[in-house]
Scaffold this motif. Sequence first.
Motif, short mmCIF file in Angstrom:
data_model
loop_
_atom_site.label_atom_id
_atom_site.label_comp_id
_atom_site.label_asym_id
_atom_site.label_seq_id
_atom_site.Cartn_x
_atom_site.Cartn_y
_atom_site.Cartn_z
N VAL A 135 0.81 -1.24 -0.19
CA VAL A 135 -0.05 -0.04 0.03
C VAL A 135 0.88 1.30 -0.10
O VAL A 135 0.44 2.18 -0.73
CB VAL A 135 -1.14 0.01 1.24
N TRP A 136 2.14 1.09 0.83
CA TRP A 136 2.96 2.22 0.69
C TRP A 136 3.41 2.79 -0.29
O TRP A 136 3.71 3.61 -1.09
CB TRP A 136 3.70 2.15 2.14
N ARG A 137 4.05 1.57 -1.23
CA ARG A 137 4.69 1.65 -2.40
C ARG A 137 3.59 2.37 -3.54
O ARG A 137 4.12 3.32 -4.06
CB ARG A 137 5.05 0.28 -2.87
N ARG A 138 2.60 1.63 -3.42
CA ARG A 138 1.50 2.20 -4.35
C ARG A 138 1.28 3.82 -3.95
O ARG A 138 1.10 4.58 -5.21
CB ARG A 138 0.18 1.50 -4.18
N SER A 139 1.21 4.32 -2.76
CA SER A 139 1.18 5.45 -2.38
C SER A 139 2.08 6.47 -3.07
O SER A 139 1.71 7.28 -3.25
CB SER A 139 0.44 5.68 -0.85
N LEU A 140 3.32 6.16 -2.56
CA LEU A 140 4.52 6.86 -2.95
C LEU A 140 4.49 6.85 -4.39
O LEU A 140 4.98 8.03 -4.87
CB LEU A 140 6.04 6.21 -2.27
N ALA A 141 4.11 6.02 -5.34
CA ALA A 141 4.18 6.00 -6.84
C ALA A 141 3.40 7.32 -7.02
O ALA A 141 3.51 7.88 -8.15
CB ALA A 141 3.74 4.64 -7.22
N ARG A 142 2.05 6.95 -6.38
CA ARG A 142 0.91 8.11 -7.04
C ARG A 142 1.00 9.43 -6.33
O ARG A 142 1.02 10.41 -7.24
CB ARG A 142 -0.36 7.54 -6.52
N THR A 183 -13.40 1.51 -1.99
CA THR A 183 -12.49 0.70 -2.71
C THR A 183 -10.94 1.03 -2.17
O THR A 183 -10.90 1.96 -1.65
CB THR A 183 -12.67 0.89 -4.20
N ALA A 184 -10.23 -0.02 -2.55
CA ALA A 184 -8.75 -0.09 -2.31
C ALA A 184 -7.98 1.56 -2.74
O ALA A 184 -7.44 2.10 -2.31
CB ALA A 184 -7.99 -0.87 -2.87
N GLU A 185 -8.78 1.99 -3.95
CA GLU A 185 -8.23 3.39 -4.67
C GLU A 185 -8.43 4.20 -3.51
O GLU A 185 -7.34 5.26 -3.41
CB GLU A 185 -9.09 3.62 -5.71
N PHE A 186 -9.22 4.29 -2.49
CA PHE A 186 -9.55 5.60 -1.71
C PHE A 186 -8.25 5.50 -0.67
O PHE A 186 -7.65 6.63 -0.67
CB PHE A 186 -10.84 5.50 -1.00
N PRO A 187 -7.83 4.76 0.06
CA PRO A 187 -6.68 4.54 1.06
C PRO A 187 -5.45 5.10 0.37
O PRO A 187 -4.66 5.91 0.81
CB PRO A 187 -6.59 3.53 1.95
N VAL A 188 -5.25 4.34 -0.93
CA VAL A 188 -3.93 4.49 -1.47
C VAL A 188 -3.99 6.00 -1.82
O VAL A 188 -2.81 6.74 -1.97
CB VAL A 188 -4.06 3.80 -2.68
N ALA A 189 -5.07 6.62 -2.44
CA ALA A 189 -4.94 8.06 -3.06
C ALA A 189 -4.89 8.98 -1.91
O ALA A 189 -4.24 10.09 -1.77
CB ALA A 189 -6.31 8.47 -3.79
N TYR A 190 -5.58 8.47 -0.68
CA TYR A 190 -5.77 9.61 0.46
C TYR A 190 -4.14 9.48 0.93
O TYR A 190 -3.78 10.82 1.28
CB TYR A 190 -6.50 8.88 1.54
N TYR A 191 -3.50 8.63 1.17
CA TYR A 191 -2.11 8.41 1.53
C TYR A 191 -1.26 9.06 0.55
O TYR A 191 -0.11 9.77 0.94
CB TYR A 191 -1.65 7.22 2.06
N ALA A 192 -1.39 9.05 -0.71
CA ALA A 192 -0.84 9.60 -1.69
C ALA A 192 -0.60 10.99 -1.51
O ALA A 192 0.37 11.92 -1.60
CB ALA A 192 -1.12 9.06 -3.33
N ILE A 193 -1.80 11.52 -1.24
CA ILE A 193 -2.22 12.96 -1.60
C ILE A 193 -1.35 13.68 -0.17
O ILE A 193 -0.43 14.58 -0.16
CB ILE A 193 -3.60 13.53 -1.09
N ALA A 194 -1.41 13.14 0.93
CA ALA A 194 -0.75 13.29 2.16
C ALA A 194 0.87 13.08 2.01
O ALA A 194 1.42 14.06 2.37
CB ALA A 194 -1.15 12.38 3.59
#
Length: 503
Positions: free
Chosen positions: A35-42, A64-75
């Motif tokens: 999840v963290w790798r996905r968030s850093l990529a985004r 869906t999984a996109e929400f937390p990934v995008a949320y942490y990407a923005i942060a």
Amino acid sequence: MATLSVAAILAENARRRPEKTALVEGELRLTFGEVWRRSLARAGALTDLGVRPGDRVALMAPNTAEFPVAYYAIAAAGAVVVPVHLLLSCGEVAHVLGDSGATLLLVHPAQAETGRAAADALGVRVVVLGEEFDRLAADAEPLPSYVTRAVDDPAVIFYTSGTTGVPKGAVLTHFNIVMNATVNAFDANDIRADDIALGALPLFHAFGQTVSLNSTWRAGATLVLLPRFDAARAIELMVREGVNTFHGVPTMFVALAAAAPDAAALPDLRVCVSGGASLPVAVLERFEDAFGARIHEGYGLSETSPAAAVNQPLFGTRPGTIGHPLWGVDVEIARAEVEGRIELLPPGELGEVVIRGHNVFAGYLGRPEASAEAVVDGWFRTGDLGTKDDEGFLTIVDRKKDIIIRGGYNVYPREVEEVLMRHPGIAQVAVIGLPDELHGEEVCAVVVPAPGTAPEAAAITDWSREHLGRHKYPRRVEFTDALPLGPSMKVLKRELRAAYAKK
């Protein structure tokens, strides 16, 4: 300068327990590391799109999984998350985008039509989650780590209508959110790293975001997402995934208790938390009988990150109350009619619930007058009426504001009235909440027809559905010759509630 980021909640898990399952959605299972790798990529993709620290990025997606990934990407990119309620109309979404100054909208394909129409009207860039965002992430250089922020920098802006009817942006800082997640995980409830929580509450909502997502991950526990709540499916999923933690609004507990007798098996629940609206004691008892699990009812608002008080094992639990304040938070009862200062009342007296502590927001975005009215002498005035007993148990008695809570969602009568007054067949209207077994409260419009018109209830409901979010339009419409008025010419809504509740 002290620094802190909401992104640290996920980053630390990736460091401490990279191989542990963080997120489950259907067949998809992701570890904290993934999840963290996905968030850093985004986050890298967001940076390529020109997003800079402090910029506002709107996020419109279901659970869906996109929400937390995008949320942490923005942060991680140092930007500010602006969650968008999924039930809003195009005009309402446009208000959130315009008022927040969002420069980008990340939208799930299911909401893309509404989101794009709102964003296009304002010239806001849109990126669709899934294929488009994935492609941008694949082409970007991932961020090496999250961008550091000052503790008091904005992290999330939640839109809440208040009594004015115009949604205001409640600004929560990194400190607000990290503290609320930490205290929820380790002080209010005993959340453990081997727990598995069901994420059925909408993540765009403060309750779902802080208590389900951030608190669960703050403890290093697993979150199982349920994109659309259905009681029978929820029970099946909880059994299959070994879920032992459930967070919900009262309507969810009603539905789960009703579905329990037909279920093949029931989950073994250790922690159940209810919030979002007051939980009738009869519902609590029905649920506890069916599941053999205790519900801890709590209370909070978007402006308080959101959790302020909850029934906590340490203090004992008492049905019908919201328990005790969270660690580091004070919840007291103040004289409701006194404006401009806070006058605290002794135990047992009815007054306005006021809150101070690390959870109180930084103010309403761009609205200094509203912020000054809301926070007085360091206390946040909730507008709710309540009592505190000798043992410190808090009870919410009524709402000073005429807010309606339908299925855990806030509906502000003034906002609905403003829209209904545009209907050609309506001369006057008062919107009230009436008791409803399924939703807690139902939205009812009491209408004085315009002279020479004879509008039909069903036609008004159909018309309002076009102009209001799905949780806001009146399912019930009543007609009257005149609305009851008080001495100051204000509509006496308590009289209307008493009259129509009996029907």
